[in-house]
Design an enzyme around this catalytic site. Structure first.
Site, PDB file in Angstrom:
ATOM      1  N   ASP A 350       0.828  -1.203   0.000  1.00 37.24           N
ATOM      2  CA  ASP A 350       0.000   0.000   0.000  1.00 37.24           C
ATOM      3  C   ASP A 350       0.864   1.257   0.000  1.00 37.24           C
ATOM      4  O   ASP A 350       0.671   2.169  -0.811  1.00 37.24           O
ATOM      5  CB  ASP A 350      -0.908  -0.018   1.230  1.00 37.24           C
ATOM      6  CG  ASP A 350      -2.274   0.579   0.940  1.00 37.24           C
ATOM      7  OD1 ASP A 350      -2.572   0.837  -0.239  1.00 37.24           O
ATOM      8  OD2 ASP A 350      -3.046   0.781   1.891  1.00 37.24           O
ATOM      9  N   ASP A 410      -9.279  -2.251   2.446  1.00 36.92           N
ATOM     10  CA  ASP A 410      -9.218  -1.675   3.787  1.00 36.92           C
ATOM     11  C   ASP A 410     -10.231  -2.318   4.726  1.00 36.92           C
ATOM     12  O   ASP A 410     -10.181  -2.097   5.936  1.00 36.92           O
ATOM     13  CB  ASP A 410      -9.469  -0.162   3.723  1.00 36.92           C
ATOM     14  CG  ASP A 410      -8.388   0.540   2.927  1.00 36.92           C
ATOM     15  OD1 ASP A 410      -7.234   0.104   2.989  1.00 36.92           O
ATOM     16  OD2 ASP A 410      -8.704   1.519   2.227  1.00 36.92           O
TER      17      ASP A 410
END
Length: 499
Positions: A350, A410
């Site tokens: 990420d 997420d």
């Protein structure tokens, strides 16, 4: 796997570069009461300051001269522009050259219509110090819409309201995310309890094994999974306009199956309506056939109307939540070690694709954000986010994407850890202490993400905050309860379980 949470003004790519200033054009028709409509404009705050509300704004009559580019004063009859807001087309001359001609002709405002995407107004102002005329860039389609919607007699003004520090849509995003993670973890725990009861009861073991659809991640498959994520993201960056339709097709199929699994689990608890029909040597419940048709129809309707912003986001969120729930329930992490490897690698993934790739790409843009926004202004967006319309009105609502977004990653990635904590609670009969603490840690991580988002006003890799919060909390609970060895190794101690 897209795991980046986007800020309020993250999708500039199909409209403008990040250096442009956004504003609003308020247009009023000539009716009684006058109809009003707002349009996005791009301006340069170094050239002119716009009022921050309509209270201090002055309306001007719009003169539609989009048949000319205004690169020469001879293009417009004398006196036609005096005290008016003038709309002209883009051309070969600069914005400020047009502005000087319009100002010398008595115009009070210049709107430059563009058939291509809106871009920054970046001419050299030092050569045009005498130009004080407000200049703004507007879509040509908006000029046409203005005439069709409000009539030929239109009065316009420009203003730029301040961007809100926080949008209430984030509260909805927060509730959806925490609900999905908590419910997914709980559902995984229910499945684990049924598995353990089947193991303890030999008569149910074979039946339960036939129903078992879980996939267990080992450290090797975790690493392979992350590598696939990296490769897929890079391929999307370079071949987006083709692969985006592959992703849309996969999402439709996977979300329909996930919605069916989620609703079938609820339907299975209803004690009536269990009539069956024989088909292919099997007895199938009629209600499940109707349920399957409903889920397929929901996915098809979304696919057809996916670009309809007024309501398609609701269907996408429902399908997305079902997808995340089914993923969390189906994919089992065997131990805390695998969770640490998965969450740690995806955290690096990420951060790398959000913060490091701008130093590598030619245009200096993040690969993650580029793929989320659609590289090169592609109108098709990846359906891998929860979308909620912004509730606070601003120029960004008109000029950018009017949604707050949260990537499925997420929810799913921390959700796998929450699910493992719930299964560990079931296996050790620890009164849900791991599950509850990890869910609370996830909620705290989300709040921390939103705080940083509001302070920095730019897209944030949410896993940067979610992963430490959940991993550290789970570790502290296991250490405090003196169960770290069991928690780390996972399934090896389940043999002695009894109902």
């Amino acid at each position: 796997l897209y795991t980046d949470i986007l800020s309020f003004n993250s999708e500039h790519h199909d409209l403008l570069q990040v250096t442009a200033d956004e504003g609003i054009l308020r247009a009023l028709g000539s009716g009684v009461p006058p109809a009003a409509k707002d349009y996005c404009i791009i301006y340069n705050s170094n050239w002119i300051s716009l009022p921050n509300s309509l209270d201090n704004a002055t309306f001007r009559t719009l003169e539609n001269l989009t048949s000319t580019v205004l690169c020469s004063s001879s293009e417009v009859p004398p006196g036609l522009m005096k005290d008016k807001a003038v709309a002209v087309m883009r051309g070969n001359c600069t914005f400020l050259e047009k502005a000087r001609i319009a100002q010398n002709s008595g115009a009070k405002m210049l709107l430059i219509a563009s058939k291509t995407r809106l871009s920054p107004l970046s001419d050299n102002k030092t050569d045009f110090e005498d130009v004080t005329l407000p200049v703004a860039l507007i879509r040509y389609s908006d000029i046409v819409d203005m005439q069709l919607t409000l009539g030929n007699e239109v009065n316009v003004t420009l203003y730029s309201p301040p961007v809100p520090e926080f949008d209430c849509s984030m509260v909805v995003i927060f509730l959806i995310a925490v609900f999905t993670v908590a419910l997914g973890g709980y559902w995984s725990g229910v499945a684990e309890l049924e598995n353990l009861k089947a193991i303890a009861s030999p008569g149910e073991r074979e039946t339960r094994q036939k129903k078992e659809e879980n996939v267990t991640f080992t450290p090797v498959t975790v690493i392979l999974f992350v590598v696939i994520c990296c490769v897929m993201l890079v391929l999307l960056y370079f071949f987006y306009k083709w692969l985006v339709y592959v992703i849309i097709s996969v999402f439709c199929l996977a979300s329909a199956m996930s919605l069916y699994n989620c609703l079938a689990a609820l339907v299975g608890e209803i004690p009536f309506g269990q009539c069956r029909i024989a088909c292919c040597n099997k007895n199938i419940e009629v209600r499940l056939i109707f349920l399957a048709v409903f889920c397929i129809a929901a996915a098809v309707v979304w696919a057809v109307f996916r670009n309809e912003d007024r309501w398609a986001w609701i269907l996408q969120d429902i399908l997305g939540v079902a997808f995340c729930l089914n993923f969390i329930k189906t994919l089992k992490m065997p131990n805390f070690k695998s969770c640490v490897i998965l969450l740690g690698l995806l955290l690096l993934y990420d951060v790398f694709f959000v913060f490091i790739t701008p130093f590598i790409t030619k245009n200096g843009a993040s690969i993650m954000v580029e793929v989320a926004a659609g590289p090169f202004g592609n109108s098709e967006k990846l359906p891998v986010v929860i979308r909620v319309p912004r509730l606070e009105y601003s120029a960004a609502t008109l000029c950018d994407m009017p949604f707050s977004l949260l990537g499925f990653g997420d929810i799913i990635v921390p959700g796998l850890l929450v699910a493992y904590c719930r299964r560990f609670d079931v296996q050790t009969r620890s009164s849900s202490v791991y599950y509850i603490s990890c869910t609370i840690a996830y909620a705290i991580g989300m709040v921390l993400t939103f705080i940083v988002l509001a302070l920095m006003k730019m897209g944030q890799p949410a896993l940067l905050y979610l992963v430490p919060c959940t991993l550290i909390t789970s570790s502290l609970v296991a250490w405090r309860r003196k169960e770290m060895k069991k928690f780390w190794k996972g399934n090896s101690y389940q043999v002695g379980w009894r109902p």
